[in-house]
Design an enzyme around this catalytic site. Structure first.
Site, PDB file in Angstrom:
ATOM      1  N   CYS A   1     -36.622  16.172  -6.003  1.00  6.06           N
ATOM      2  CA  CYS A   1     -36.947  16.998  -4.843  1.00  6.06           C
ATOM      3  C   CYS A   1     -36.623  18.484  -5.018  1.00  6.06           C
ATOM      4  CB  CYS A   1     -36.291  16.426  -3.594  1.00  6.06           C
ATOM      5  SG  CYS A   1     -37.071  17.001  -2.050  1.00  6.06           S
TER       6      CYS A   1
ATOM      7  N   GLU B   1     -37.876   9.631  -2.959  1.00  7.82           N
ATOM      8  CA  GLU B   1     -36.456   9.941  -2.831  1.00  7.82           C
ATOM      9  C   GLU B   1     -35.819   9.143  -1.693  1.00  7.82           C
ATOM     10  OE1 GLU B   1     -33.635  13.940  -2.500  1.00  7.82           O
ATOM     11  OE2 GLU B   1     -35.660  13.991  -1.699  1.00  7.82           O
TER      12      GLU B   1
ATOM     13  N   LYS C   1     -29.043  14.544  -8.989  1.00  6.78           N
ATOM     14  CA  LYS C   1     -29.717  15.748  -8.525  1.00  6.78           C
ATOM     15  C   LYS C   1     -28.836  16.978  -8.710  1.00  6.78           C
ATOM     16  CE  LYS C   1     -32.253  17.247  -4.353  1.00  6.78           C
ATOM     17  NZ  LYS C   1     -32.679  16.759  -3.014  1.00  6.78           N
TER      18      LYS C   1
END
Length: 291
Positions: free
Chosen positions: A153, A43, A116
């Protein structure tokens, strides 16, 4: 393809964006030479993890996607005949930013991006200051070598995200990650946190019958020791590879995608889902006020 060679690049970063991009390209070349067909980067690999503070100057790190970094990486992908999964800080418009992963096919084609969806806000991880939650939905990318489901994540902790991505036909799930321990924490807490992080992702593999690939960074940044520990799980949660907690590593892991059919046949969780009973899953919490 029944089998795919997936390369994990676990590395440390500096405050120099160009230096990090150049370093990642060197490592892509190295891991491609090791046989990788799909290369997965961690990331926000072009910078230090800047979300440790709320600083307006950090917005200058963002770029358009597609844009300068994807243009360079596309050429590398085409040259090496590899798929690249690249996590970047996206500037969508003036004052509008996302934590985004671009997927580049083995011929260099830009296949699209995933933004995300779940954005944390914790001490040292002030992501809500920088990132607008994703609005593209969950995504699967049909590459030369496999259909790749990409999450990022904090998405790791949500079984709903893994389930929906798997239901879209992903052959395996990839999680670019930046997570670590506070340097002031005791060892027992460190172990518990890492084990929880790995266990929840292994559970996504089991529940959905697909491999999971998770790539993290290493190095100490602003009081956080990023814990590395990148790993690959097979469709039943068995760890095929786990990286060191403090060292940079390159690893190619072979995924036998045909095993998903075997696991899903013998453990038919998808068959036995009671989708007619799940309507309340869209509620924040089920209490007297929500019934």
């Amino acid at each position: 393809m029944a089998k795919v060679q997936v390369g994990l690049v676990q590395m440390s970063c500096t405050g120099n964006k160009q230096e990090n991009l150049d370093k990642a390209i060197v490592k892509i070349r190295e891991i491609a030479a090791m046989g990788a067909q799909v290369v997965c980067l961690q990331e926000l690999f072009t910078s230090l993890y800047f979300c440790d503070e709320e600083n307006y100057e950090n917005f200058k790190l963002a770029e358009a996607i597609p844009g300068p970094s994807t243009d360079v990486l596309s050429k590398v992908a085409a040259e090496l005949n590899v798929v690249i999964v690249a996590s970047l800080f996206e500037k969508r418009a003036e004052g509008l930013y996302h934590n985004t992963t671009a997927v580049l096919d083995a011929d260099g084609a830009y296949l699209g991006k995933y933004r995300k969806m779940h954005i944390p806000d914790d001490p040292g991880f002030y992501e809500k200051f920088y990132f607008t939650p994703g609005d593209l939905g969950y995504k699967v990318f049909k590459t030369k070598f496999a259909k790749i489901g990409v999450l990022i994540c904090w998405d790791q902790w949500y079984p709903e995200a893994a389930r929906l991505t798997a239901l879209m036909g992903a052959d395996f799930l990839v999680y670019p990650t930046a997570i670590g321990w506070a340097t002031t924490q005791d060892e027992a807490t460190n172990v518990e946190q890492y084990n929880a992080w790995q266990t929840i992702q292994r559970s996504h593999a089991i529940a959905n019958g697909v491999p999971v690939v998770s790539i993290n960074r290493v190095g100490e940044e602003a009081g956080v020791a990023f814990w590395g520990g990148s790993f690959v799980s097979n469709p039943f949660g068995t760890i095929l590879y786990q990286a060191d907690h403090s060292k940079e590593e390159l690893k190619v892991v072979e995924l036998d995608l045909s095993k998903s059919d075997s696991y899903r046949t013998h453990w038919p969780f998808l068959r036995d889902r009671r989708i007619d009973s799940y309507s309340q899953i869209t509620k924040r919490y089920i209490d007297d006020e929500s019934i």
